[in-house]
Design a protein around this motif. Structure first.
Motif, PDB file in Angstrom:
ATOM      1  N   VAL A   1      56.584  14.352  61.172  1.00 45.87           N
ATOM      2  CA  VAL A   1      55.214  14.832  61.728  1.00 45.87           C
ATOM      3  C   VAL A   1      54.180  14.289  61.024  1.00 45.87           C
ATOM      4  O   VAL A   1      54.236  14.191  59.600  1.00 45.87           O
ATOM      5  CB  VAL A   1      55.310  16.393  61.639  1.00 45.87           C
ATOM      6  N   ASN A   2      53.066  13.665  61.618  1.00 44.94           N
ATOM      7  CA  ASN A   2      52.087  12.921  60.890  1.00 44.94           C
ATOM      8  C   ASN A   2      50.994  13.646  61.527  1.00 44.94           C
ATOM      9  O   ASN A   2      50.756  14.120  62.355  1.00 44.94           O
ATOM     10  CB  ASN A   2      52.000  11.555  61.272  1.00 44.94           C
ATOM     11  N   ILE A   3      49.743  13.267  60.388  1.00 41.68           N
ATOM     12  CA  ILE A   3      48.353  13.977  61.113  1.00 41.68           C
ATOM     13  C   ILE A   3      47.648  12.655  61.732  1.00 41.68           C
ATOM     14  O   ILE A   3      47.515  11.619  61.012  1.00 41.68           O
ATOM     15  CB  ILE A   3      47.700  14.509  59.894  1.00 41.68           C
ATOM     16  N   VAL A   4      47.039  12.788  62.782  1.00 37.02           N
ATOM     17  CA  VAL A   4      46.613  11.685  63.483  1.00 37.02           C
ATOM     18  C   VAL A   4      45.448  12.381  64.282  1.00 37.02           C
ATOM     19  O   VAL A   4      45.341  13.324  64.919  1.00 37.02           O
ATOM     20  CB  VAL A   4      47.405  10.937  64.650  1.00 37.02           C
ATOM     21  N   ALA A   5      44.192  12.092  63.770  1.00 31.97           N
ATOM     22  CA  ALA A   5      42.976  12.202  64.464  1.00 31.97           C
ATOM     23  C   ALA A   5      42.777  13.585  64.198  1.00 31.97           C
ATOM     24  O   ALA A   5      42.206  14.612  64.887  1.00 31.97           O
ATOM     25  CB  ALA A   5      42.527  12.079  65.913  1.00 31.97           C
ATOM     26  N   GLY A   6      43.139  14.313  63.002  1.00 29.21           N
ATOM     27  CA  GLY A   6      42.868  15.556  62.597  1.00 29.21           C
ATOM     28  C   GLY A   6      43.870  16.527  63.352  1.00 29.21           C
ATOM     29  O   GLY A   6      43.765  17.826  63.013  1.00 29.21           O
ATOM     30  N   ALA A   7      44.935  16.023  63.626  1.00 31.83           N
ATOM     31  CA  ALA A   7      45.791  17.025  64.484  1.00 31.83           C
ATOM     32  C   ALA A   7      47.203  16.633  64.349  1.00 31.83           C
ATOM     33  O   ALA A   7      47.610  15.370  64.175  1.00 31.83           O
ATOM     34  CB  ALA A   7      45.843  17.157  65.923  1.00 31.83           C
ATOM     35  N   PRO A   8      48.228  17.359  64.175  1.00 31.69           N
ATOM     36  CA  PRO A   8      49.389  17.054  63.716  1.00 31.69           C
ATOM     37  C   PRO A   8      50.285  16.379  65.010  1.00 31.69           C
ATOM     38  O   PRO A   8      50.171  16.840  66.111  1.00 31.69           O
ATOM     39  CB  PRO A   8      50.463  18.241  63.421  1.00 31.69           C
TER      40      PRO A   8
END
Length: 470
Positions: free
Chosen positions: A64-71
């Motif tokens: 799981v990564n945070i991309v553009a403020g979302a997981p």
């Protein structure tokens, strides 16, 4: 044929009972081990497959990564590779963000109840109607554009777990069954080997002459030796009883022939002789009859004493009571009305372990011998000497000469002083009673060096209670 069949059936029955007991123990142990093996196998399978679930959930949580403020979840292939180790099980997964929003996976995948901490949370729940095992792990984020938790839930049905548990159980049961068969065979051989002394003893007893009552060798295990010892003691008692019976029959046949012939001769002479000699013939006939009666009385008394020595258990007896009972019987007044008999007993009990009837019979014979062959006055007394108790008869005479003392006490051994009035069994009865209760008979001068005393010496009872205090 029937006898051999009975013996074989008896041996088979004993072997069958022991083998049945061993088999029952093995069956009970097998059931316990089976349940234990199944519990162990199920626990081992649960731990193994729980680690697989945790590994897959951690792989997913790690992707799981945070991309553009979302997981954003980039599903790793390694997670499904781990879950594929249980190839026949169905799986499900769900990745949920803040507020339980589904990020990816199956919406019907159950979530863990309650708050999930840093440690994985395991729970059981159905998966499309089948029982399944689930784990939920949490990954927490604290970044500039996102702060919160992501919950990853992975579930798997239990088919592989159950097969692993059953496989471990089957392996344990197979090993245990093999060991059980070896134990049964070993137990059978050990029991047969342990029973060989019994078989040998049975063969020896069957091959023995019916009149052979000699002791058997007490070799073999301790339990067999105990049984052989008990059997030898029983055969010893039986041998003594048979010997007493043989002696009685032999003595009766030998000793009664002469007096019966003499009585018959005197009776015939009394019938044929002239009336003038009839009183003399009748007097001789009466004397012969009395002598025969004394002989029969003493022979039966000796047989009674030997019989009771092996059959009557020893009991505490006060020798003073024996002396009183003999004197109160007043037999001495019939044997020697003019003789003076004195009773010498103390005020303390003198206890022995014996048979009162046998002891009374022995003392009666001691008193009768003193009255027949001794000189008045006659004393009957009881005393103690250390650990022994004594009951004695003493007369005022000098007793028989030393060369006769060594022979007195044998069966039908008469002294010259008896003049045919004694059966020769009196002291033989006394010696039999003494030997039966661990005592002895002593003959000699009285304590003051005067008179002649015959003493029956017996061990004193170890505990005689308050009466013997002091």
């Amino acid at each position: 044929m029937a006898r051999g069949g009975f013996e074989t059936a008896g041996r088979g029955s004993l072997l069958a009972r022991v083998m049945l007991g061993v088999l029952s123990l093995l069956v009970v142990g097998g059931v316990v081990v089976t349940f234990a093996a199944f519990a162990y196998g199920r626990n081992a399978a649960r731990q193994a497959y729980d680690q697989i679930l945790v590994g897959a959930a951690n792989d997913i949580a790690g992707s799981v990564n945070i991309v553009a403020g979302a997981p954003l979840v980039n599903m790793p292939v390694s997670a499904f590779g781990l879950l594929a180790l249980a190839s026949e099980d169905r799986i499900t997964y769900a990745v949920r963000g803040a507020g339980g929003a589904l990020l990816t996976g199956h919406a019907d995948a159950p979530a863990a109840a309650g708050e999930v901490g840093p440690a994985p949370v395991f729970f059981d729940a159905p998966l499309h109607g089948d029982p399944a095992r689930f784990v939920t792990v949490v990954r927490r984020f604290s970044e500039r554009d996102f702060s919160g938790s992501v919950h990853v839930t992975v579930g798997q049905t239990l088919r592989a777990r159950n097969e692993m548990a059953l496989g471990l159980t089957r392996g344990a049961v197979l090993v245990m069954s093999g060991i059980g068969l070896v134990l049964i065979l070993g137990a059978f051989l050990v029991i047969r080997s342990a029973m060989r002394p019994l078989d040998r003893m049975a063969r020896e007893l069957s091959a023995r002459d019916p009149y052979d009552l000699t002791p058997m060798p007490a070799d073999g295990p301790a339990e067999v030796a105990v049984m052989v010892g008990s059997m030898n003691r029983f055969m010893g008692r039986l041998d003594r009883q048979v010997g007493a019976m043989k002696h009685l029959i032999s003595d009766t046949a030998h000793q009664l022939r002469t007096p019966v012939a003499a009585i018959r001769a005197q009776a015939e002479l009394a019938l044929e002789d002239d009336p003038e000699h009839l009183p003399q013939r009748l007097d001789r006939l009466v004397k012969r009859t009395r002598s025969l009666g004394n002989l029969l009385d003493q022979m039966l008394a000796r047989a009674l004493v030997i019989h009771r020595a092996d059959n009557a258990p020893p009991e505490p007896v006060d020798l003073r009571d024996v002396a009183l009972q003999v004197l109160e019987g007043r037999d001495h007044e019939v044997l020697a009305p003019e003789a003076e008999v004195e009773l010498v007993i103390g005020d303390r009990a003198i206890m022995v372990l014996g048979d009162e009837i046998s002891l009374c019979e022995a003392v009666k014979n001691l008193l009768a011998n003193a009255l027949r062959h001794g000189q008045s006055p006659v004393r009957l007394g009881v005393s103690r000497a250390g650990d022994t108790a004594e009951i004695w008869v003493e007369d005022a005479g000098n007793g028989p000469p030393p060369e006769v003392l060594d022979r007195i006490g044998g069966r039908f051994e008469r002294s010259a002083a008896s003049k045919g009035n004694s059966a020769g069994l009196g002291l033989s009865i006394v010696r039999a009673v003494a030997e039966a209760f661990g005592g002895r008979v002593t003959l000699g001068a009285g304590p003051a060096g005067q008179g002649f005393r015959v003493t029956l010496v017996l061990p004193r009872a170890g505990a005689v209670g308050v009466r013997d205090a002091g």
